[in-house]
Design a protein around this motif. Structure first.
Motif, PDB file in Angstrom:
ATOM      1  N   GLU B 138       0.838  -1.204   0.000  1.00  0.00           N
ATOM      2  CA  GLU B 138       0.000   0.000   0.000  1.00  0.00           C
ATOM      3  C   GLU B 138       0.877   1.260   0.000  1.00  0.00           C
ATOM      4  O   GLU B 138       0.604   2.216  -0.736  1.00  0.00           O
ATOM      5  CB  GLU B 138      -0.919  -0.024   1.238  1.00  0.00           C
ATOM      6  CG  GLU B 138      -1.826   1.189   1.405  1.00  0.00           C
ATOM      7  CD  GLU B 138      -2.956   1.243   0.376  1.00  0.00           C
ATOM      8  OE1 GLU B 138      -3.099   0.279  -0.402  1.00  0.00           O
ATOM      9  OE2 GLU B 138      -3.665   2.263   0.355  1.00  0.00           O
ATOM     10  N   VAL B 139       1.928   1.254   0.809  1.00  0.00           N
ATOM     11  CA  VAL B 139       2.814   2.416   0.878  1.00  0.00           C
ATOM     12  C   VAL B 139       3.467   2.653  -0.481  1.00  0.00           C
ATOM     13  O   VAL B 139       3.535   3.783  -0.968  1.00  0.00           O
ATOM     14  CB  VAL B 139       3.885   2.226   1.968  1.00  0.00           C
ATOM     15  CG1 VAL B 139       4.957   3.293   1.873  1.00  0.00           C
ATOM     16  CG2 VAL B 139       3.243   2.245   3.339  1.00  0.00           C
ATOM     17  N   ARG B 140       3.927   1.566  -1.122  1.00  0.00           N
ATOM     18  CA  ARG B 140       4.549   1.716  -2.436  1.00  0.00           C
ATOM     19  C   ARG B 140       3.562   2.263  -3.459  1.00  0.00           C
ATOM     20  O   ARG B 140       3.906   3.117  -4.272  1.00  0.00           O
ATOM     21  CB  ARG B 140       5.118   0.374  -2.916  1.00  0.00           C
ATOM     22  CG  ARG B 140       6.370  -0.006  -2.165  1.00  0.00           C
ATOM     23  CD  ARG B 140       7.172  -1.086  -2.859  1.00  0.00           C
ATOM     24  NE  ARG B 140       8.294  -1.449  -2.023  1.00  0.00           N
ATOM     25  CZ  ARG B 140       9.444  -0.796  -1.993  1.00  0.00           C
ATOM     26  NH1 ARG B 140       9.617   0.264  -2.777  1.00  0.00           N
ATOM     27  NH2 ARG B 140      10.429  -1.168  -1.185  1.00  0.00           N
ATOM     28  N   ARG B 141       2.326   1.771  -3.400  1.00  0.00           N
ATOM     29  CA  ARG B 141       1.298   2.250  -4.334  1.00  0.00           C
ATOM     30  C   ARG B 141       1.084   3.759  -4.161  1.00  0.00           C
ATOM     31  O   ARG B 141       1.028   4.509  -5.131  1.00  0.00           O
ATOM     32  CB  ARG B 141      -0.016   1.498  -4.072  1.00  0.00           C
ATOM     33  CG  ARG B 141      -1.109   1.783  -5.074  1.00  0.00           C
ATOM     34  CD  ARG B 141      -2.300   0.867  -4.840  1.00  0.00           C
ATOM     35  NE  ARG B 141      -3.062   1.237  -3.641  1.00  0.00           N
ATOM     36  CZ  ARG B 141      -4.065   2.123  -3.657  1.00  0.00           C
ATOM     37  NH1 ARG B 141      -4.387   2.726  -4.781  1.00  0.00           N
ATOM     38  NH2 ARG B 141      -4.717   2.418  -2.551  1.00  0.00           N
ATOM     39  N   MET B 142       0.999   4.193  -2.888  1.00  0.00           N
ATOM     40  CA  MET B 142       0.754   5.608  -2.609  1.00  0.00           C
ATOM     41  C   MET B 142       1.934   6.469  -3.032  1.00  0.00           C
ATOM     42  O   MET B 142       1.775   7.538  -3.596  1.00  0.00           O
ATOM     43  CB  MET B 142       0.500   5.800  -1.105  1.00  0.00           C
ATOM     44  CG  MET B 142      -0.907   5.458  -0.695  1.00  0.00           C
ATOM     45  SD  MET B 142      -2.025   6.459  -1.644  1.00  0.00           S
ATOM     46  CE  MET B 142      -3.229   5.371  -2.185  1.00  0.00           C
ATOM     47  N   ILE B 169       0.716  14.177   1.155  1.00  0.00           N
ATOM     48  CA  ILE B 169      -0.454  13.762   0.368  1.00  0.00           C
ATOM     49  C   ILE B 169      -0.573  12.236   0.368  1.00  0.00           C
ATOM     50  O   ILE B 169      -1.648  11.680   0.582  1.00  0.00           O
ATOM     51  CB  ILE B 169      -0.348  14.310  -1.076  1.00  0.00           C
ATOM     52  CG1 ILE B 169      -0.453  15.837  -1.048  1.00  0.00           C
ATOM     53  CG2 ILE B 169      -1.445  13.723  -1.963  1.00  0.00           C
ATOM     54  CD1 ILE B 169      -0.295  16.506  -2.398  1.00  0.00           C
ATOM     55  N   ALA B 170       0.571  11.557   0.146  1.00  0.00           N
ATOM     56  CA  ALA B 170       0.547  10.091   0.146  1.00  0.00           C
ATOM     57  C   ALA B 170       0.026   9.567   1.477  1.00  0.00           C
ATOM     58  O   ALA B 170      -0.799   8.651   1.523  1.00  0.00           O
ATOM     59  CB  ALA B 170       1.957   9.545  -0.121  1.00  0.00           C
ATOM     60  N   ARG B 171       0.485  10.173   2.585  1.00  0.00           N
ATOM     61  CA  ARG B 171       0.038   9.735   3.907  1.00  0.00           C
ATOM     62  C   ARG B 171      -1.472   9.939   4.070  1.00  0.00           C
ATOM     63  O   ARG B 171      -2.170   9.101   4.639  1.00  0.00           O
ATOM     64  CB  ARG B 171       0.794  10.515   4.991  1.00  0.00           C
ATOM     65  CG  ARG B 171       0.463  10.059   6.392  1.00  0.00           C
ATOM     66  CD  ARG B 171       1.274  10.805   7.423  1.00  0.00           C
ATOM     67  NE  ARG B 171       0.870  12.206   7.488  1.00  0.00           N
ATOM     68  CZ  ARG B 171       1.435  13.098   8.296  1.00  0.00           C
ATOM     69  NH1 ARG B 171       2.428  12.742   9.082  1.00  0.00           N
ATOM     70  NH2 ARG B 171       1.027  14.349   8.299  1.00  0.00           N
TER      71      ARG B 171
END
Lengths: 255, 286
Positions: B138-142, B169-171
């Protein structure tokens, strides 16, 4: 707002904070990882300064009291005097003051800069209660570490006292240790352990409260750090007087 | 066949109110700090999939509005509704559930200094106790979405201002919140980086069906958000196109604050045509 009302509103904020800490303890999530991190930072991190403080305080106690005791012919009681002073008073109070300076300032500066850079808001926005995540682990770590640090200060203080007596006045180690044994009662040790728990609580609560209440940007961080250290030191010293009286009355000691 | 019909009507039943109920609604909200009125009878709605640009001078109540949506502040009077749910009198514990469906991008990013980029973006998932494998993907996708995959191991102090905002923004986007709030995300950034941030907001609006409030005082952003839209071309690449004769964006509206009151609400074209002195000075700088 006049000073009295301000005092009352701060007292209210502090009480509410303590209440949410207590309520937070009863249900998950609990942040054990943060707690151990803080214990390491507060406990292990403070050992060097506590060690030095204890050692030289013990040393100076012997240095100053030995000649007076010798004047009355009581130099053999130096061990008892140094030990009971350290265990009952100076160990807990000096440790608390050092911890207030080192940890209290760090806590309020860290929380304060998190407030002004909106990290606390971000934490709330992401669904975490900052009291549970930041305040509770710090207060609990202080509650547990303050007594341990006090014991360290006591032990190194006694060592410092014995070494100073031996090196400067040629006072025999065995005499020192014998009089020390006669001088300590279990009540003194219990009293000397209750105090640092209370002091750790005072330092934690005041520093967290001051840090989270930071306003006015980076200048505000400096201000709340100063306030945290000054206020927790003063409260520690005042509380020490009343705690001593309570301990004296409740745990009846011979002298 | 019968059951198929039933399914459709059931779907309609659950879907339709979803589109009709606004994502965010303010009803006559008042708020003052000490003697200063910050919000004075503010009412507006943000529909599903709509972006509301909030313009106004610094200290005009823009950021306060966003903080009210998140429940970081409480209004003195009036009502605030999120997905039709009245959150005005919610306790902090109740707000925690509401906040799960809202993403917030702070002015300077507000990244946690003590955590790496990875841990920052993963924060919400770690708090929920999600398994590490799932967290990582999920982190990589964001981070891919904000084009910052290379920075995954870095600490916030090693990042530039623009990168910090993008990590912010990703967070905010982890967990695919359907409401995203931007609090001056482009303030103090160079024009190309500011443009990148606006493109992210446009992508969220047009491709992810996110409702958002975008607080800003830069007119450049208004131009981007109100006249461009994101779409996917034949090769699967995201491209940005200008609205024109055939297509006029209706999913972005502007409201303007002045001294805690809304003095304008409508389309950007109407804003530019307005003959209000304050609005003209805001647009042209004089």
């Amino acid at each position: 707002m006049n000073p009295f009302l301000r005092f009352l509103s701060e007292l209210q904020d502090i009480t509410l904070m303590i209440w949410s800490v207590l309520v937070g303890l009863t249900k998950s999530p609990r942040y054990f990882k943060e707690m151990f991190q803080q214990m390491d930072l507060i406990g292990v991190g403070s050992i060097p300064i506590i060690l030095l403080t204890g050692f030289f305080t013990g040393g100076v106690l012997t240095l100053q009291s030995y000649p007076t005791l010798a004047y009355y012919g009581g130099q053999s009681e130096t061990g008892m005097l140094v030990t009971s002073t350290l265990i009952r008073e100076l160990g807990p109070v000096l440790t608390a003051l050092m911890v207030a300076g080192r940890i209290g300032s760090a806590i309020s500066a860290e929380l304060g800069s998190m407030v002004v850079s909106q990290q606390i808001d971000a934490m709330r926005a992401l669904g975490t209660d900052p009291i549970r995540k930041l305040v509770t682990p710090r207060i609990i770590a202080l509650l547990l570490m303050a007594p341990l640090l006090t014991v360290t200060a006591d032990i190194f203080g006694i060592m410092g006292g014995a070494i100073a007596g031996n090196q400067i006045y040629g006072h025999d180690y065995n005499v020192f240790i014998n009089s020390m044994r006669n001088g300590i009662e279990i009540e003194h040790i219990i009293g000397g352990m209750i105090k640092p728990i209370a002091f750790g609580f005072i330092i934690g609560v005041i520093s967290c409260h001051k840090g989270l209440g930071t306003t006015g940007g980076t200048v505000g961080v400096g201000r709340s750090t100063t306030n945290a250290v000054v206020l927790s030191s003063i409260v520690v010293i005042i509380a020490d007087f009343f705690l001593s009286r309570v301990i004296q009355t409740v745990l009846v000691t011979r002298y | 066949m019968d059951s198929f019909d039933k399914k459709i009507s059931a779907n309609e039943k659950t879907n339709r109110p979803d589109r009709v109920i606004p994502a965010i609604e303010f009803r006559d909200v008042h708020l003052s700090f000490d003697d200063k009125k910050v919000l004075d009878g503010v009412s507006f709605t943000v529909r599903r999939g709509e972006t509301k640009l909030i313009l106004g001078r610094s200290g005009g109540g823009k950021s306060t509005t966003i903080r009210l949506v998140l429940g970081l502040l409480k209004p003195d009077s009036g009502q605030i509704l999120i997905d039709g749910e009245d959150i005005t009198n919610y306790s902090e514990a109740q707000m925690m559930d509401v906040r799960q469906k809202i993403g917030m991008v702070f002015q300077e990013g507000a990244l946690f200094d003590s955590l790496s980029v990875y841990e920052n973006v993963a924060y919400r998932l770690h708090e929920q106790g999600v398994e590490e494998e799932e967290v990582e993907s999920e982190v990589r996708r964001m981070l891919q979405f904000v084009d910052l995959e290379d920075a995954i191991e870095k600490m916030p102090s090693e990042l530039s201002g623009g990168m910090r905002r993008r990590v912010g923004i990703a967070r905010a986007l982890v967990g695919d919140p359907k409401i995203v709030l931007f609090d001056e995300p482009t303030a103090g950034l160079d024009p190309p980086t500011a443009r990148t941030i606006c493109e992210l907001a446009i992508k969220l609006r047009d491709l992810e069906d996110v409702s958002s409030i975008f607080v800003t005082h830069e007119m450049q952003n208004l131009g981007y958000l109100c006249s461009e839209y994101a779409t996917v071309d034949n090769d699967g690449q995201v491209i940005f196109e200008q609205e024109g004769e055939k297509l006029c964006l209706i999913n972005t509206e502007v409201i303007m604050f002045r001294d805690g009151k809304i003095i304008f609400s409508g389309k950007d074209e109407e804003l530019r045509r307005s003959d209000d002195r304050f609005i003209q000075r805001f647009i042209n700088g004089r």
